[in-house]
Design a protein around this motif. Sequence first.
Motif, PDB file in Angstrom:
ATOM      1  N   ILE A  68     -10.608   3.736  -4.507  1.00 53.05           N
ATOM      2  CA  ILE A  68     -11.198   3.954  -3.187  1.00 53.05           C
ATOM      3  C   ILE A  68     -10.162   4.752  -2.398  1.00 53.05           C
ATOM      4  O   ILE A  68      -9.068   4.253  -2.129  1.00 53.05           O
ATOM      5  CB  ILE A  68     -11.524   2.626  -2.491  1.00 53.05           C
ATOM      6  CG1 ILE A  68     -12.502   1.811  -3.343  1.00 53.05           C
ATOM      7  CG2 ILE A  68     -12.092   2.884  -1.086  1.00 53.05           C
ATOM      8  CD1 ILE A  68     -12.645   0.377  -2.906  1.00 53.05           C
ATOM      9  N   ILE A  69     -10.514   5.992  -2.069  1.00 50.53           N
ATOM     10  CA  ILE A  69      -9.606   6.911  -1.395  1.00 50.53           C
ATOM     11  C   ILE A  69     -10.170   7.184  -0.002  1.00 50.53           C
ATOM     12  O   ILE A  69     -11.316   7.621   0.124  1.00 50.53           O
ATOM     13  CB  ILE A  69      -9.471   8.228  -2.186  1.00 50.53           C
ATOM     14  CG1 ILE A  69      -9.083   7.934  -3.635  1.00 50.53           C
ATOM     15  CG2 ILE A  69      -8.475   9.166  -1.507  1.00 50.53           C
ATOM     16  CD1 ILE A  69      -9.305   9.092  -4.592  1.00 50.53           C
ATOM     17  N   ASP A  89     -10.173  -7.977 -13.726  1.00 45.91           N
ATOM     18  CA  ASP A  89      -9.781  -6.824 -12.922  1.00 45.91           C
ATOM     19  C   ASP A  89      -8.341  -6.996 -12.454  1.00 45.91           C
ATOM     20  O   ASP A  89      -7.958  -8.065 -11.977  1.00 45.91           O
ATOM     21  CB  ASP A  89     -10.688  -6.658 -11.702  1.00 45.91           C
ATOM     22  CG  ASP A  89     -12.092  -6.224 -12.086  1.00 45.91           C
ATOM     23  OD1 ASP A  89     -12.225  -5.447 -13.053  1.00 45.91           O
ATOM     24  OD2 ASP A  89     -13.059  -6.660 -11.435  1.00 45.91           O
ATOM     25  N   ALA A  90      -7.564  -5.927 -12.581  1.00 50.46           N
ATOM     26  CA  ALA A  90      -6.199  -5.883 -12.046  1.00 50.46           C
ATOM     27  C   ALA A  90      -6.259  -5.089 -10.755  1.00 50.46           C
ATOM     28  O   ALA A  90      -6.626  -3.909 -10.768  1.00 50.46           O
ATOM     29  CB  ALA A  90      -5.264  -5.225 -13.040  1.00 50.46           C
ATOM     30  N   GLU A  91      -5.940  -5.737  -9.655  1.00 49.85           N
ATOM     31  CA  GLU A  91      -6.024  -5.082  -8.355  1.00 49.85           C
ATOM     32  C   GLU A  91      -4.894  -4.067  -8.170  1.00 49.85           C
ATOM     33  O   GLU A  91      -3.755  -4.321  -8.566  1.00 49.85           O
ATOM     34  CB  GLU A  91      -5.973  -6.116  -7.236  1.00 49.85           C
ATOM     35  CG  GLU A  91      -7.158  -7.073  -7.229  1.00 49.85           C
ATOM     36  CD  GLU A  91      -8.500  -6.366  -7.090  1.00 49.85           C
ATOM     37  OE1 GLU A  91      -8.624  -5.463  -6.233  1.00 49.85           O
ATOM     38  OE2 GLU A  91      -9.420  -6.708  -7.861  1.00 49.85           O
ATOM     39  N   ILE A  92      -5.234  -2.938  -7.566  1.00 49.33           N
ATOM     40  CA  ILE A  92      -4.243  -1.931  -7.181  1.00 49.33           C
ATOM     41  C   ILE A  92      -4.108  -2.048  -5.668  1.00 49.33           C
ATOM     42  O   ILE A  92      -5.035  -1.707  -4.934  1.00 49.33           O
ATOM     43  CB  ILE A  92      -4.697  -0.513  -7.566  1.00 49.33           C
ATOM     44  CG1 ILE A  92      -5.037  -0.438  -9.062  1.00 49.33           C
ATOM     45  CG2 ILE A  92      -3.616   0.508  -7.168  1.00 49.33           C
ATOM     46  CD1 ILE A  92      -5.819   0.801  -9.449  1.00 49.33           C
ATOM     47  N   PRO A  93      -2.977  -2.548  -5.187  1.00 49.34           N
ATOM     48  CA  PRO A  93      -2.823  -2.746  -3.742  1.00 49.34           C
ATOM     49  C   PRO A  93      -2.895  -1.413  -2.994  1.00 49.34           C
ATOM     50  O   PRO A  93      -2.543  -0.360  -3.549  1.00 49.34           O
ATOM     51  CB  PRO A  93      -1.427  -3.353  -3.598  1.00 49.34           C
ATOM     52  CG  PRO A  93      -1.016  -3.776  -4.966  1.00 49.34           C
ATOM     53  CD  PRO A  93      -1.795  -2.953  -5.938  1.00 49.34           C
ATOM     54  N   PRO A  94      -3.333  -1.438  -1.742  1.00 50.73           N
ATOM     55  CA  PRO A  94      -3.400  -0.199  -0.957  1.00 50.73           C
ATOM     56  C   PRO A  94      -2.017   0.446  -0.830  1.00 50.73           C
ATOM     57  O   PRO A  94      -1.015  -0.242  -0.689  1.00 50.73           O
ATOM     58  CB  PRO A  94      -3.884  -0.664   0.415  1.00 50.73           C
ATOM     59  CG  PRO A  94      -4.491  -1.997   0.200  1.00 50.73           C
ATOM     60  CD  PRO A  94      -3.785  -2.594  -0.980  1.00 50.73           C
ATOM     61  N   GLN A 139      -6.562   2.662  -2.937  1.00 50.67           N
ATOM     62  CA  GLN A 139      -6.521   1.307  -3.481  1.00 50.67           C
ATOM     63  C   GLN A 139      -7.608   1.220  -4.535  1.00 50.67           C
ATOM     64  O   GLN A 139      -8.425   2.124  -4.660  1.00 50.67           O
ATOM     65  CB  GLN A 139      -6.743   0.258  -2.396  1.00 50.67           C
ATOM     66  CG  GLN A 139      -8.103   0.336  -1.746  1.00 50.67           C
ATOM     67  CD  GLN A 139      -8.224  -0.639  -0.589  1.00 50.67           C
ATOM     68  OE1 GLN A 139      -7.256  -1.196  -0.114  1.00 50.67           O
ATOM     69  NE2 GLN A 139      -9.442  -0.838  -0.136  1.00 50.67           N
ATOM     70  N   GLY A 140      -7.618   0.130  -5.276  1.00 49.91           N
ATOM     71  CA  GLY A 140      -8.657   0.008  -6.286  1.00 49.91           C
ATOM     72  C   GLY A 140      -8.374  -1.077  -7.289  1.00 49.91           C
ATOM     73  O   GLY A 140      -7.723  -2.087  -6.974  1.00 49.91           O
ATOM     74  N   SER A 141      -8.832  -0.837  -8.520  1.00 50.19           N
ATOM     75  CA  SER A 141      -8.642  -1.826  -9.577  1.00 50.19           C
ATOM     76  C   SER A 141      -8.776  -1.174 -10.941  1.00 50.19           C
ATOM     77  O   SER A 141      -9.390  -0.116 -11.084  1.00 50.19           O
ATOM     78  CB  SER A 141      -9.650  -2.971  -9.441  1.00 50.19           C
ATOM     79  OG  SER A 141     -10.974  -2.470  -9.588  1.00 50.19           O
ATOM     80  N   TYR A 142      -8.174  -1.827 -11.915  1.00 52.85           N
ATOM     81  CA  TYR A 142      -8.330  -1.470 -13.312  1.00 52.85           C
ATOM     82  C   TYR A 142      -9.111  -2.584 -13.989  1.00 52.85           C
ATOM     83  O   TYR A 142      -8.820  -3.765 -13.796  1.00 52.85           O
ATOM     84  CB  TYR A 142      -6.976  -1.335 -14.018  1.00 52.85           C
ATOM     85  CG  TYR A 142      -6.090  -0.242 -13.474  1.00 52.85           C
ATOM     86  CD1 TYR A 142      -6.529   1.082 -13.436  1.00 52.85           C
ATOM     87  CD2 TYR A 142      -4.821  -0.526 -13.015  1.00 52.85           C
ATOM     88  CE1 TYR A 142      -5.720   2.079 -12.943  1.00 52.85           C
ATOM     89  CE2 TYR A 142      -3.992   0.473 -12.527  1.00 52.85           C
ATOM     90  CZ  TYR A 142      -4.452   1.778 -12.493  1.00 52.85           C
ATOM     91  OH  TYR A 142      -3.637   2.768 -12.001  1.00 52.85           O
ATOM     92  N   ARG A 143     -10.098  -2.218 -14.805  1.00 53.61           N
ATOM     93  CA  ARG A 143     -10.830  -3.193 -15.609  1.00 53.61           C
ATOM     94  C   ARG A 143     -10.052  -3.385 -16.902  1.00 53.61           C
ATOM     95  O   ARG A 143      -9.771  -2.418 -17.625  1.00 53.61           O
ATOM     96  CB  ARG A 143     -12.249  -2.706 -15.886  1.00 53.61           C
ATOM     97  CG  ARG A 143     -13.111  -3.726 -16.600  1.00 53.61           C
ATOM     98  CD  ARG A 143     -13.356  -4.922 -15.713  1.00 53.61           C
ATOM     99  NE  ARG A 143     -14.301  -5.830 -16.337  1.00 53.61           N
ATOM    100  CZ  ARG A 143     -14.520  -7.041 -15.918  1.00 53.61           C
ATOM    101  NH1 ARG A 143     -13.887  -7.498 -14.857  1.00 53.61           N
ATOM    102  NH2 ARG A 143     -15.382  -7.816 -16.517  1.00 53.61           N
TER     103      ARG A 143
END
Length: 127
Positions: free
Chosen positions: A53-54, A112-117, A98-102
């Motif tokens: 999410i950009i 899901d591994a969260e990608i912090p902002p 920010q986002g996530s990896y499945r």
Amino acid sequence: MSTSDTYRIEVETVAEYIDAQSRPEDEHYVFAYHITVRNTGGVAAQLVSRHWIITDGNGKVQEVRGLGVVGEQPTLAPGESFRYTSGCVLETPVGTMQGSYRMHAADGHHFDAEIPPFMLAVPHVLH
């Protein structure tokens, strides 16, 4: 070992502005981001897909989904890490990602591994 300890992926991010490829007069700001994905859990896991999410400085949101990262779907054993660099273009000198990896664990569990902002910013544009 709890589920949260078994399936744990840490994501570190470093962003940089690419002045040589940017054209501020055309609202074209290029950023690179360097990502380290580290398996701190207790079971091997494969990074299967990504969801970003950009958001630019005007609040415009882009969502990016796709398989793997930089053409790869790395499998990380406990303690292993994977580093890659990618980039994005914004219409403003400041934004966030920010986002996530499945992830698919070796034992069949999906999570899901969260990608912090993190901030994308032209140097000295923020005080």
